[in-house]
Scaffold this active site. Structure first.
Site, PDB file in Angstrom:
ATOM      1  N   LYS A   1       0.667  91.158 -63.359  1.00  0.00           N
ATOM      2  CA  LYS A   1      -0.697  91.220 -62.807  1.00  0.00           C
ATOM      3  C   LYS A   1      -1.272  89.807 -62.662  1.00  0.00           C
ATOM      4  CE  LYS A   1      -1.210  95.836 -64.675  1.00  0.00           C
ATOM      5  NZ  LYS A   1      -1.641  96.712 -65.776  1.00  0.00           N
TER       6      LYS A   1
ATOM      7  N   GLN B   1      -5.048  96.377 -71.343  1.00  0.00           N
ATOM      8  CA  GLN B   1      -3.736  96.994 -71.134  1.00  0.00           C
ATOM      9  C   GLN B   1      -3.466  98.075 -72.190  1.00  0.00           C
ATOM     10  OE1 GLN B   1      -1.511  96.228 -68.508  1.00  0.00           O
ATOM     11  NE2 GLN B   1      -0.327  97.955 -69.277  1.00  0.00           N
TER      12      GLN B   1
ATOM     13  N   ASP C   1      -9.288  99.209 -63.443  1.00  0.00           N
ATOM     14  CA  ASP C   1      -8.189 100.163 -63.663  1.00  0.00           C
ATOM     15  C   ASP C   1      -8.608 101.567 -63.224  1.00  0.00           C
ATOM     16  OD1 ASP C   1      -5.721  99.299 -64.514  1.00  0.00           O
ATOM     17  OD2 ASP C   1      -6.283  99.162 -66.636  1.00  0.00           O
TER      18      ASP C   1
END
Ligand code: NAP
Length: 292
Positions: A52, A96, A119
């Site tokens: 990412k 994460q 997200d």
């Protein structure tokens, strides 16, 4: 059979995003800034977060990687989330997953400002997705929608079976494909570990989305001739021929299924790169939504 090449499609998206960054710079405007919080050193999580950050660098986004030891307390993590919520320089951020067992993932997810939740996991964004209101869509299913759309896969009126009902993949995927949109307008069946006659149901599908994390689960006898198959699964399996000692395997028995398909995604190089591309799209959107 046509390979749904996520690597190539994601590259095209990155080129568009690069141009958007150039345009913003020329207009004297802010460049998108993504922050990523990584707790612990789980191999998979480290790989995803690094990918990412690398994607941000390539596009010209700013990025900040915040690494924390897995002894971090829930309170400390909540305080970090609060800090990022209030940092005007950060347009969007991710924590994460998975988090260590002593930290409540839902509590942390709910603490993220929905306007920075790139997200798309916050209940506010999930709720808006269900109601088809503007929001951040969860990155993996959004990436799959983009992959289908950009590769000319017709979805309207098709029978689709989504295998797996997780909050981040299967469930939102089933909603997105059933919406009155393009891609969308599918008749969706969501199957899971309690489903009766799963094989027969999958065999009826024009479009199969496999998201369970069981390598090679979808076999050729479960797939109708001409079906579209999207493989979300990424499980590390032993492979002594690789330097790392492992490789990624999907939920589909690709070798035996591919010949029956009209379209199929490879693993790796299918859904994975599209997930990262979606996150980048959401980050640009976060900045625009916040009027910057
Ligand atoms: P998850 O949270 O572990 O959920 C798995 C789902 O599969 C559950 O709904 C479970 O059913 C169902 N399932 C498990 N075994 C089954 C079986 N034998 N028959 C039918 N259903 C079964 O998984 P996830 O987070 O969605 O991830 C799924 C896979 O996708 C993993 O390999 C993950 O690494 C991968 N993934 C890849 C990306 C990417 O970008 N490429 C992104 C996210 C995830 P129950 O609900 O009944 O238990």
């Amino acid at each position: 059979m046509i390979l749904l090449d996520g690597k190539r499609t994601a590259e095209a998206i990155r080129t568009e995003l690069k141009q958007a960054v150039i345009n913003r710079k020329e207009g004297g405007r802010k460049v998108p800034h993504l922050a990523a919080v990584l707790v612990g050193n789980d191999g998979g999580s480290v790989t995803y977060v690094n990918a990412k950050v690398k994607a941000c660098e390539e596009i010209g986004f700013e990025s900040t990687l915040i690494k924390k030891d897995n002894t971090i307390t829930e309170e400390e993590l909540m305080s970090l989330v609060n800090k990022l919520n209030n940092d005007p320089e950060v347009d969007g951020f991710i924590v994460q997953l998975p988090l260590p067992a002593h930290i409540d993932e839902l509590k942390v997810t709910e603490a993220i400002d929905p306007k920075k939740d790139v997200d798309g996991f916050h209940p506010v964004n999930i709720g808006k997705m269900v109601l088809d209101l503007p929001c951040f869509l969860p990155a993996t299913p959004a990436g799959i929608m983009e992959l289908l759309s950009r590769n000319g896969v017709e979805t309207s009126g098709k029978d689709c079976v989504v295998i797996g009902r997780s909050n981040i993949v299967g469930t939102p995927m089933s909603i997105m494909l059933s919406r009155n949109s393009n891609p969308g307008n599918c008749t969706v069946t969501l199957v899971h570990s309690r489903t009766k006659n799963l094989k027969e149901k999958v065999k009826q599908a024009d479009i199969i989305i496999a998201a369970i994390g069981k390598p090679g689960f979808v076999t050729a006898d479960m797939v109708k001739e001409g079906a579209v198959v999207v493989d979300v699964g990424t499980t590390r399996i032993e492979d002594p021929t690789k330097k790392s000692g492992w490789r990624l395997r999907g939920d589909v028995d690709f070798e035996n299924v591919a010949d029956k398909c009209s379209f199929i995604t490879p693993v790796p190089g299918g859904v994975g790169p599209m997930t990262i591309a979606s996150l980048m799209i959401n980050t640009l959107k976060a900045m625009e939504l916040n009027g910057k």
